[in-house]
Design a protein around this motif. Sequence first.
Motif, PDB file in Angstrom:
ATOM      1  N   THR A  81       0.832  -1.212   0.000  1.00  0.00           N
ATOM      2  CA  THR A  81       0.000   0.000   0.000  1.00  0.00           C
ATOM      3  C   THR A  81       0.864   1.258   0.000  1.00  0.00           C
ATOM      4  OG1 THR A  81      -0.206  -0.098   2.425  1.00  0.00           O
ATOM      5  CG2 THR A  81      -1.964  -1.105   1.110  1.00  0.00           C
ATOM      6  N   THR A  82       1.989   1.223   0.704  1.00  0.00           N
ATOM      7  CA  THR A  82       2.887   2.387   0.694  1.00  0.00           C
ATOM      8  C   THR A  82       3.477   2.598  -0.697  1.00  0.00           C
ATOM      9  OG1 THR A  82       3.456   1.988   3.016  1.00  0.00           O
ATOM     10  CG2 THR A  82       4.897   3.447   1.775  1.00  0.00           C
ATOM     11  N   ASP A 306       1.065   5.822   4.695  1.00  0.00           N
ATOM     12  CA  ASP A 306       0.830   5.964   3.256  1.00  0.00           C
ATOM     13  C   ASP A 306       0.574   7.413   2.860  1.00  0.00           C
ATOM     14  OD1 ASP A 306       1.086   3.267   3.261  1.00  0.00           O
ATOM     15  OD2 ASP A 306      -1.017   2.813   2.884  1.00  0.00           O
TER      16      ASP A 306
END
Length: 421
Positions: A81-82, A306
């Motif tokens: 996700t990052t 994020d």
Amino acid sequence: MVLGIGLGLVLSPSGLALLSEPTAYTIAQWVAVPGQVFLPVIQMIVIPLVLTSIILGITSSGDASFLKKAGLRIVPYFVVTTTLAVAIGISVATVMRPGDYISANMVQSMVGDSPASVIAGPAVQPDVSIPERIVNIIPGNPTQSLVDQDMLAVVIYAIFFGVALLTLKHQQSSIILDLTRSVQAVSLTIVNWAMLLAPLAVFGLLCDITIRVGIDAILGMSVYVISVLLGLMVLLGLYFLIVLLVAKQSPGHFLRAIREPQLLAFSTSSSAAVMPLSMQTAHESLGVRKSIAQFIVPLGATINMDGTALYQVVAAVFLTQVFGIDLSLNELLLLTATTIGASIGTPSTPGVGIVILATILQGIGVPVHGIALILGVDRILDMCRTTVNVTGDLAACAVMDRWIGSELGSDEAAAPLPQVD
């Protein structure tokens, strides 16, 4: 929130300017006092709360395999996700090119007169090889990690401690677990005291930043601000899609359930301050099991940044455009890797992202004093990216509960989940 922003626009020298600039700034200092008290009280108790929550989250499952199941899923999930957040940020900044809308005169006026402390930036860190970085992750001196408030080291130490407790017999671990629960209860009592200040803190912090920043700074950097906000909105949409496809929850239900943590995150710019409320929301509103909520939320507040990663990469590309620096594909890949690494372990407190950004800029040849160009709107964007960070943590809770919750069964008999009044 509305009253704070409204009063700030009325008093701001760049707004209605009902008061002189010195008087307005004096009032800004006083109205910010509740928020300035609220944040240190929360920060004071973050480390014991993180330690106890992770330890109890691990031990409440009663099974060492829980950590293996959760760790093998949550760490890759956070990294993916990052990486997606950074890719979104680079794409938005490349397409919108916010740096093209900044005139040379504006750069000179804002950067040329910037304070020396901003121009100097943080000290350049010596080059450390990847193997050394891996070794340094392990907290060789936990006491020093506590003093330095190295949250990544604290999380790793808590994981080691929690797993070790699982290997002990009940007679050997019960006293330590009782003490851990007591420390958590004391921490949450202090959090509840701080929460009494939350409404005044929200009002004061927003009024203060609106008086200081005003409308002019926002309008002058509007394309940059819009670029960051657009990237954060796309990232939010990605979270909703993940929640829908993986956690099998309606995005509307998810958004309604996490509204209160989002609002508190927006006003305080600190995911650490929201952590107790996030754990409670995950369990009571999203139906996440206690052991998962107690483990994922503190871990996510430390390594799942994020929104911060997206902001940092947009800001970095924006400044390369302002200073006429062309990034090659290899430099973009290096920027991606650096941003992902820098976002992991970033302290979950206000204003830290701008310091981490200085380190990233040094790696791509951007003058560190260019940060002065974005300082005026950083606080507002800090509020927005913190909201996205907290949303990402709660989305991770819903996903992990779906992935491994059925294997854990019910944990109603586990350690009581933190309650926030």
